[in-house]
Design a protein around this motif. Structure first.
Motif, PDB file in Angstrom:
ATOM      1  N   ASP A  34       0.846  -1.195   0.000  1.00 44.36           N
ATOM      2  CA  ASP A  34       0.000   0.000   0.000  1.00 44.36           C
ATOM      3  C   ASP A  34       0.883   1.247   0.000  1.00 44.36           C
ATOM      4  O   ASP A  34       0.899   2.020   0.937  1.00 44.36           O
ATOM      5  CB  ASP A  34      -0.925  -0.008   1.224  1.00 44.36           C
ATOM      6  CG  ASP A  34      -1.893   1.169   1.216  1.00 44.36           C
ATOM      7  OD1 ASP A  34      -2.308   1.589   0.117  1.00 44.36           O
ATOM      8  OD2 ASP A  34      -2.207   1.687   2.301  1.00 44.36           O
ATOM      9  N   ASP A  35       1.646   1.408  -1.077  1.00 46.56           N
ATOM     10  CA  ASP A  35       2.435   2.619  -1.232  1.00 46.56           C
ATOM     11  C   ASP A  35       2.422   3.006  -2.706  1.00 46.56           C
ATOM     12  O   ASP A  35       2.643   2.157  -3.576  1.00 46.56           O
ATOM     13  CB  ASP A  35       3.869   2.413  -0.752  1.00 46.56           C
ATOM     14  CG  ASP A  35       4.527   3.715  -0.311  1.00 46.56           C
ATOM     15  OD1 ASP A  35       3.860   4.772  -0.389  1.00 46.56           O
ATOM     16  OD2 ASP A  35       5.696   3.685   0.100  1.00 46.56           O
ATOM     17  N   TYR A  36       2.140   4.263  -2.971  1.00 42.47           N
ATOM     18  CA  TYR A  36       1.950   4.719  -4.345  1.00 42.47           C
ATOM     19  C   TYR A  36       2.450   6.153  -4.508  1.00 42.47           C
ATOM     20  O   TYR A  36       2.442   6.930  -3.563  1.00 42.47           O
ATOM     21  CB  TYR A  36       0.458   4.721  -4.719  1.00 42.47           C
ATOM     22  CG  TYR A  36      -0.209   3.376  -4.661  1.00 42.47           C
ATOM     23  CD1 TYR A  36      -0.194   2.523  -5.750  1.00 42.47           C
ATOM     24  CD2 TYR A  36      -0.883   2.967  -3.508  1.00 42.47           C
ATOM     25  CE1 TYR A  36      -0.826   1.291  -5.707  1.00 42.47           C
ATOM     26  CE2 TYR A  36      -1.512   1.740  -3.446  1.00 42.47           C
ATOM     27  CZ  TYR A  36      -1.482   0.904  -4.551  1.00 42.47           C
ATOM     28  OH  TYR A  36      -2.110  -0.320  -4.503  1.00 42.47           O
ATOM     29  N   GLU A  37       2.831   6.501  -5.724  1.00 38.22           N
ATOM     30  CA  GLU A  37       2.954   7.891  -6.121  1.00 38.22           C
ATOM     31  C   GLU A  37       1.640   8.372  -6.710  1.00 38.22           C
ATOM     32  O   GLU A  37       1.200   9.495  -6.451  1.00 38.22           O
ATOM     33  CB  GLU A  37       4.080   8.082  -7.131  1.00 38.22           C
ATOM     34  CG  GLU A  37       4.260   9.536  -7.540  1.00 38.22           C
ATOM     35  CD  GLU A  37       5.410   9.759  -8.502  1.00 38.22           C
ATOM     36  OE1 GLU A  37       5.580  10.913  -8.944  1.00 38.22           O
ATOM     37  OE2 GLU A  37       6.129   8.786  -8.820  1.00 38.22           O
ATOM     38  N   PHE A  38       1.000   7.481  -7.486  1.00 34.72           N
ATOM     39  CA  PHE A  38      -0.336   7.728  -8.023  1.00 34.72           C
ATOM     40  C   PHE A  38      -1.226   6.583  -7.548  1.00 34.72           C
ATOM     41  O   PHE A  38      -0.926   5.412  -7.824  1.00 34.72           O
ATOM     42  CB  PHE A  38      -0.317   7.797  -9.556  1.00 34.72           C
ATOM     43  CG  PHE A  38       0.520   8.908 -10.108  1.00 34.72           C
ATOM     44  CD1 PHE A  38       0.008  10.194 -10.214  1.00 34.72           C
ATOM     45  CD2 PHE A  38       1.833   8.674 -10.512  1.00 34.72           C
ATOM     46  CE1 PHE A  38       0.779  11.237 -10.719  1.00 34.72           C
ATOM     47  CE2 PHE A  38       2.613   9.705 -11.016  1.00 34.72           C
ATOM     48  CZ  PHE A  38       2.084  10.991 -11.113  1.00 34.72           C
ATOM     49  N   LEU A  39      -2.290   6.889  -6.842  1.00 37.88           N
ATOM     50  CA  LEU A  39      -3.135   5.851  -6.263  1.00 37.88           C
ATOM     51  C   LEU A  39      -3.677   4.929  -7.344  1.00 37.88           C
ATOM     52  O   LEU A  39      -4.160   5.377  -8.386  1.00 37.88           O
ATOM     53  CB  LEU A  39      -4.287   6.482  -5.487  1.00 37.88           C
ATOM     54  CG  LEU A  39      -3.889   7.199  -4.196  1.00 37.88           C
ATOM     55  CD1 LEU A  39      -5.098   7.847  -3.550  1.00 37.88           C
ATOM     56  CD2 LEU A  39      -3.218   6.242  -3.225  1.00 37.88           C
ATOM     57  N   THR A  90     -11.965  12.890   1.174  1.00 41.05           N
ATOM     58  CA  THR A  90     -12.342  11.481   1.130  1.00 41.05           C
ATOM     59  C   THR A  90     -11.814  10.747  -0.099  1.00 41.05           C
ATOM     60  O   THR A  90     -12.114   9.568  -0.290  1.00 41.05           O
ATOM     61  CB  THR A  90     -13.871  11.344   1.165  1.00 41.05           C
ATOM     62  OG1 THR A  90     -14.429  11.940  -0.029  1.00 41.05           O
ATOM     63  CG2 THR A  90     -14.461  12.017   2.389  1.00 41.05           C
ATOM     64  N   GLY A  91     -11.036  11.415  -0.942  1.00 38.67           N
ATOM     65  CA  GLY A  91     -10.605  10.798  -2.190  1.00 38.67           C
ATOM     66  C   GLY A  91      -9.727   9.575  -2.027  1.00 38.67           C
ATOM     67  O   GLY A  91      -9.716   8.690  -2.896  1.00 38.67           O
ATOM     68  N   ILE A  92      -8.986   9.491  -0.919  1.00 44.35           N
ATOM     69  CA  ILE A  92      -8.110   8.335  -0.689  1.00 44.35           C
ATOM     70  C   ILE A  92      -8.904   7.036  -0.787  1.00 44.35           C
ATOM     71  O   ILE A  92      -8.436   6.035  -1.331  1.00 44.35           O
ATOM     72  CB  ILE A  92      -7.445   8.426   0.698  1.00 44.35           C
ATOM     73  CG1 ILE A  92      -6.486   9.620   0.765  1.00 44.35           C
ATOM     74  CG2 ILE A  92      -6.730   7.126   1.054  1.00 44.35           C
ATOM     75  CD1 ILE A  92      -5.157   9.425   0.109  1.00 44.35           C
ATOM     76  N   GLY A  93     -10.130   7.045  -0.273  1.00 47.00           N
ATOM     77  CA  GLY A  93     -10.938   5.842  -0.242  1.00 47.00           C
ATOM     78  C   GLY A  93     -11.394   5.351  -1.604  1.00 47.00           C
ATOM     79  O   GLY A  93     -11.927   4.249  -1.712  1.00 47.00           O
ATOM     80  N   ARG A  94     -11.178   6.133  -2.632  1.00 48.19           N
ATOM     81  CA  ARG A  94     -11.502   5.653  -3.974  1.00 48.19           C
ATOM     82  C   ARG A  94     -10.537   4.569  -4.430  1.00 48.19           C
ATOM     83  O   ARG A  94     -10.838   3.814  -5.354  1.00 48.19           O
ATOM     84  CB  ARG A  94     -11.481   6.819  -4.968  1.00 48.19           C
ATOM     85  CG  ARG A  94     -12.650   7.790  -4.815  1.00 48.19           C
ATOM     86  CD  ARG A  94     -12.544   8.936  -5.791  1.00 48.19           C
ATOM     87  NE  ARG A  94     -12.415   8.465  -7.180  1.00 48.19           N
ATOM     88  CZ  ARG A  94     -12.064   9.230  -8.207  1.00 48.19           C
ATOM     89  NH1 ARG A  94     -11.808  10.522  -7.999  1.00 48.19           N
ATOM     90  NH2 ARG A  94     -11.971   8.733  -9.419  1.00 48.19           N
ATOM     91  N   ALA A  95      -9.373   4.472  -3.785  1.00 43.16           N
ATOM     92  CA  ALA A  95      -8.347   3.535  -4.244  1.00 43.16           C
ATOM     93  C   ALA A  95      -7.870   2.577  -3.154  1.00 43.16           C
ATOM     94  O   ALA A  95      -6.856   1.916  -3.322  1.00 43.16           O
ATOM     95  CB  ALA A  95      -7.156   4.307  -4.798  1.00 43.16           C
ATOM     96  N   ARG A  96      -8.576   2.525  -2.022  1.00 45.44           N
ATOM     97  CA  ARG A  96      -8.187   1.568  -0.981  1.00 45.44           C
ATOM     98  C   ARG A  96      -9.373   1.283  -0.085  1.00 45.44           C
ATOM     99  O   ARG A  96     -10.277   2.111   0.070  1.00 45.44           O
ATOM    100  CB  ARG A  96      -7.004   2.092  -0.149  1.00 45.44           C
ATOM    101  CG  ARG A  96      -7.378   3.132   0.869  1.00 45.44           C
ATOM    102  CD  ARG A  96      -6.188   3.742   1.602  1.00 45.44           C
ATOM    103  NE  ARG A  96      -5.292   2.801   2.218  1.00 45.44           N
ATOM    104  CZ  ARG A  96      -5.444   2.290   3.434  1.00 45.44           C
ATOM    105  NH1 ARG A  96      -6.510   2.609   4.155  1.00 45.44           N
ATOM    106  NH2 ARG A  96      -4.545   1.469   3.933  1.00 45.44           N
TER     107      ARG A  96
END
Length: 352
Positions: free
Chosen positions: A15-20, A288-294
């Motif tokens: 769970d590490d990204y530059e782009f989700l 809340t955008g983080i939750g779109r990808a995790r």
């Protein structure tokens, strides 16, 4: 403002990204990558670091904790353990051994997991988790165990190896369902929650305080969130947009669906927050955008250093005692938070 514990996050579960949503081989979970995150967090001044655990993803948290313990000197290690995959007496011995290796710097994040391939209903699964926490506390407090429960029937002496303190390390635990809340009230030390609106956070704290009191107990409270801090709010918001700039909806759906907790009450609540945020922000500086990808923790505190600090102070005023923070990529964002916000917080390891 009272002192709080501030933890960072080491991405053991891929769970590490530059782009989700866009995997990067350089950020894939490995010992070296996750080691560097922890060492950076220690250098940056964080009090604790979460070592997450997943059944299918990344690297093993317990093995990693043993290795990183000898490479660190000050930072505490918040080891996530999945109760459905462990025999409690052996887990107690592992915890005591790891705490010895770390010189007394071990904390435990209890995850109420199923045995892989099996599914227990909520009530018996959380009931089993309470039994595990109770067994761990008995054995790690150096007491003989005589436990006759629904899931375990054990009569044992405590393990020969003890923790440095001779006591069970603090047990951090979270969950929103009624069964999870009851489990925390009965046996946890630190109740963890994911991001939510200010009134909801206060309501959860009030509810859990009352629940614990019915068992003659008190709880500390922890708040798990992502964070994006930049010199200006505009720069922080622009970086948040950049994180999602290569994510398509289908990829985000697939990432969330493969998680073992994708239908939990907590995860569904994170989805509700996203739906309620027309511009991505459900309240000031909570994106809340983080939750779109995790799956799991799905929102970030976003703003300039003053705004991020004010948000954390507001949570403290409600009763939050500890923060577990993270950001993408984790090493770089941890450094930014450590330089711009952490020195302005009165912080230190949580005491119970």
């Amino acid at each position: 403002m009272t002192q709080c514990e501030v933890s960072w996050f080491s991405a053991l579960c891929d769970d590490d990204y530059e782009f989700l949503g866009v995997p990067d081989p350089l950020l894939k979970s490995s010992f070296e990558h996750c080691r560097d995150i922890v060492l950076g967090a220690e250098t940056g001044g964080f009090d604790n670091v979460l070592l997450p655990s997943g059944y299918a993803l990344g690297i093993d948290s317990t093995a990693f904790a043993a290795a990183i313990a000898v490479l660190t000197r000050r930072i505490k290690l918040l080891l996530a353990v999945r109760t459905g995959e462990a025999w409690p007496p052996q887990l107690a011995r592992q915890i005591a051994t790891l705490d010895r290796i770390a010189g007394g710097r071990l904390n435990i994040n209890i995850i109420s997991s199923d045995l892989p391939g099996e599914t227990l209903a909520s009530k018996p699964r959380y009931g089993r988790t309470v039994e595990v926490m109770t067994i761990l506390k008995t054995l790690l407090n150096g007491e003989a165990l005589d436990h006759q429960g629904e899931h375990y029937n054990l009569k044992l002496d405590p393990p020969g190896v003890t923790t440095v303190s001779g006591k069970c390390p603090p047990l951090y635990f979270g969950g929103l369902s009624p069964d999870a809340r009851d489990a925390a009230a009965r046996a946890a030390d630190v109740y963890l929650m994911w991001p939510d609106t200010t009134p909801v956070v206060q309501g959860i704290i009030d509810d859990m305080t009352a629940r614990a009191a019915t068992y003659g107990r008190t709880l500390k409270f922890g708040y798990r969130a992502h964070v994006i801090v930049r010199d200006t709010e505009a720069e922080a918001r622009a970086y948040a947009d950049r994180l999602l700039s290569k994510l398509d909806a289908a990829t985000g759906d697939a990432i969330r669906a493969k998680s073992l907790d994708s239908q939990s009450v907590g995860v569904l609540r994170q989805a509700e927050l996203r739906d309620a945020a027309s511009d991505g922000y459900v309240e000031d500086n909570l994106w809340t955008g983080i939750g779109r990808a995790r799956s799991g923790c799905g929102a970030a505190i976003v703003g300039n250093p003053d705004q991020v600090l004010a948000k954390l102070h507001a949570y403290q005023a409600m009763g939050i005692d500890a923060f577990i923070l993270s950001g993408y990529p984790h090493a770089a964002e941890g450094d930014l938070f450590a330089r711009h916000v952490l020195p302005r917080l009165d912080h230190g390891p949580l005491t119970l």
